[in-house]
Design a protein around this motif. Structure first.
Motif, short mmCIF file in Angstrom:
data_model
loop_
_atom_site.label_atom_id
_atom_site.label_comp_id
_atom_site.label_asym_id
_atom_site.label_seq_id
_atom_site.Cartn_x
_atom_site.Cartn_y
_atom_site.Cartn_z
N HIS A 214 0.85 -1.19 0.00
CA HIS A 214 0.00 0.00 0.00
C HIS A 214 0.89 1.24 0.00
O HIS A 214 2.10 1.16 0.21
N PHE A 215 0.26 2.38 -0.25
CA PHE A 215 0.93 3.67 -0.13
C PHE A 215 0.36 4.37 1.10
O PHE A 215 -0.85 4.32 1.35
N ALA A 216 1.22 5.03 1.86
CA ALA A 216 0.77 5.81 3.01
C ALA A 216 1.56 7.10 3.04
O ALA A 216 2.79 7.09 2.93
N GLU A 217 0.85 8.22 3.16
CA GLU A 217 1.52 9.52 3.06
C GLU A 217 0.94 10.52 4.04
O GLU A 217 -0.28 10.69 4.12
N GLU A 218 1.83 11.18 4.78
CA GLU A 218 1.44 12.33 5.59
C GLU A 218 1.85 13.59 4.85
O GLU A 218 2.98 13.71 4.39
N TYR A 219 0.93 14.53 4.70
CA TYR A 219 1.22 15.77 3.99
C TYR A 219 0.98 16.97 4.91
O TYR A 219 0.35 16.84 5.97
N ILE A 220 1.48 18.11 4.51
CA ILE A 220 1.31 19.32 5.31
C ILE A 220 -0.09 19.88 5.03
O ILE A 220 -0.35 20.41 3.95
N GLY A 221 -0.97 19.75 5.98
CA GLY A 221 -2.34 20.19 5.82
C GLY A 221 -3.18 19.72 6.99
O GLY A 221 -2.72 18.96 7.84
N ASP A 222 -4.44 20.17 7.02
CA ASP A 222 -5.34 19.74 8.08
C ASP A 222 -6.41 18.83 7.51
O ASP A 222 -6.19 18.19 6.47
N HIS A 223 -7.58 18.78 8.14
CA HIS A 223 -8.56 17.77 7.74
C HIS A 223 -9.17 18.04 6.37
O HIS A 223 -9.54 17.09 5.67
N GLY A 224 -9.27 19.30 5.98
CA GLY A 224 -9.95 19.56 4.72
C GLY A 224 -9.35 20.63 3.83
O GLY A 224 -9.83 20.86 2.72
N ASN A 225 -8.26 21.30 4.28
CA ASN A 225 -7.80 22.46 3.53
C ASN A 225 -6.97 22.12 2.29
O ASN A 225 -6.64 22.99 1.51
N MET A 226 -6.65 20.83 2.11
CA MET A 226 -5.83 20.46 0.95
C MET A 226 -6.56 19.51 0.01
O MET A 226 -5.95 18.72 -0.69
N LEU A 227 -7.89 19.61 -0.03
CA LEU A 227 -8.66 18.70 -0.88
C LEU A 227 -9.07 19.32 -2.20
O LEU A 227 -8.86 18.73 -3.27
N ASP A 228 -9.68 20.49 -2.17
CA ASP A 228 -10.26 21.08 -3.38
C ASP A 228 -9.24 21.93 -4.13
O ASP A 228 -8.13 22.16 -3.66
N GLY A 229 -9.65 22.38 -5.31
CA GLY A 229 -8.79 23.25 -6.12
C GLY A 229 -7.73 22.48 -6.88
O GLY A 229 -7.51 21.28 -6.65
#
Length: 358
Positions: A324-339
């Motif tokens: 599997h792939f697992a990744e932690e990114y710089i962001g919170d629960h929803g601010n890096m989803l849209d756009g």
């Protein structure tokens, strides 16, 4: 006279070209159908369920069959609201136009309930919500749309509660889906702030009637909405249903006697059995059969249990040899989803472009 004819021909060609362009645009449909898995439930949940469906450019006039992504929405938000918030139509249109994504269908089933979330779990009281996705929605789409009716051409994704559901349904319906992407899956297990001693859970145990708490604040007013109270109530109805209970039609894992919390271990075991992290052991082969599996989460999550339990989930998969792939990114629960800089566009769509058969 010749000038008039030429002008007429030019206008006709422009009209034909405009008509072709219009026919080649994508389309969003909203379809409601009677879901067999929810029909006849004892919890007063509406069995007439809506699907928000994205159809790619050219669908209307072609005979092509398309792969399908099933995207599961989160808690206290429905399919329409999440589809519009993310801007799925614009994102998919742009990816297809840029040649980054081959045309496909995206389906978002409405799994909103009386208590704002199904957790995509089968319940003897509230209906069979895992089956609603793995059976009803898939069968409806394959019957009524030009899908490619094979697991290798079906993807499953979701965010938050929907990420939880994507992992659960991947285990229960590995014969239906081949590629799975869980975004910030929540409530994988009790941890951090998501704990039995949460004061909101206690508040529910003190209620004589849930109606005033359940309807006091609209779910879209997140600053005042009783979020964790509804999470707890929903989990009770899904994980430990009991039609004879007058408050929730469910057994609760805790009660309070003079402010002392007492844990009902029998009920807690039912909860434990439904947490996705504990389901892994019984579904190793199903998980290994997936073409691809990815989990991601934000480093700056408001819900502190999500980074911890996602890492635990990933480590358990790794220990069992489940790729599997697992990744932690710089962001919170929803601010890096849209756009166009959000992870739906930069990560999720490329993931399915790579791993779904066309």
């Amino acid at each position: 006279m010749k000038s008039i004819k030429r002008t007429g021909i030019v206008l006709l060609l422009l009209f034909i070209n405009y008509k072709c362009i219009c026919q080649d645009t994508s389309k969003v449909e909203f379809k409601t159908f009677l879901a067999p898995s929810i029909q006849g439930n004892k919890g007063d949940e509406d069995p007439n369920r809506r699907l928000t469906i994205y159809l790619p450019p050219g669908y209307e006039k072609s005979k092509t069959r398309y792969p399908v992504i099933y995207f599961l929405h989160g808690f206290a938000i429905d399919d329409k609201d999440m589809f519009e918030w993310i801007g799925f139509k614009n994102l998919i249109d742009s990816a297809i136009k840029a040649g980054q994504l081959r045309p496909l269908i995206l389906v978002m089933p409405n799994s909103m309930t009386k208590y704002y979330g199904s957790f995509y779990t089968n319940s003897s009281v509230a209906g069979n919500w895992a089956d609603f996705i793995g059976k009803d929605a898939v069968e409806y789409m394959d019957k009524n749309y030009r899908t490619i009716p094979h697991r290798n051409s079906r993807g499953l994704a979701g965010h938050s509660m929907g990420g939880n559901g994507a992992l659960k349904i991947a285990m229960l319906f590995a014969d239906k889906f081949s590629a799975v992407y869980a975004m910030s899956p929540g409530a994988l297990h009790l941890s951090e702030e998501f704990r039995l001693a949460h004061p909101s859970f206690k508040k529910v145990t003190e209620q004589k009637n849930m109606d005033s708490l359940r309807t006091a604040v609209p779910y879209f007013d997140f600053d005042k909405f009783p979020f964790f109270e509804m999470i707890y109530a929903s989990l009770c109805r899904m994980y430990s249903p009991n039609i004879n209970d007058p408050l929730l039609q469910a057994d609760q894992p805790i009660k309070y006697i003079k402010d002392k919390m007492i844990v009902n271990t029998t009920v807690l075991k039912k909860w434990e059995a439904n947490f996705p992290i504990n389901m892994i052991d019984d579904h190793v082969e199903e998980l290994k059969s997936l073409t691809a599996l990815k989990i991601d989460w934000g480093r700056n999550e408001e819900f502190k249990h999500i980074p911890r339990t996602n890492m635990e989930f990933s480590k358990k998969l790794e220990a069992l040899g489940i790729k599997h792939f697992a990744e932690e990114y710089i962001g919170d629960h929803g601010n890096m989803l849209d756009g166009f800089e959000g992870r739906i566009f930069t990560e999720l769509l490329p993931f399915f472009e790579k791993y779904l058969s066309k």
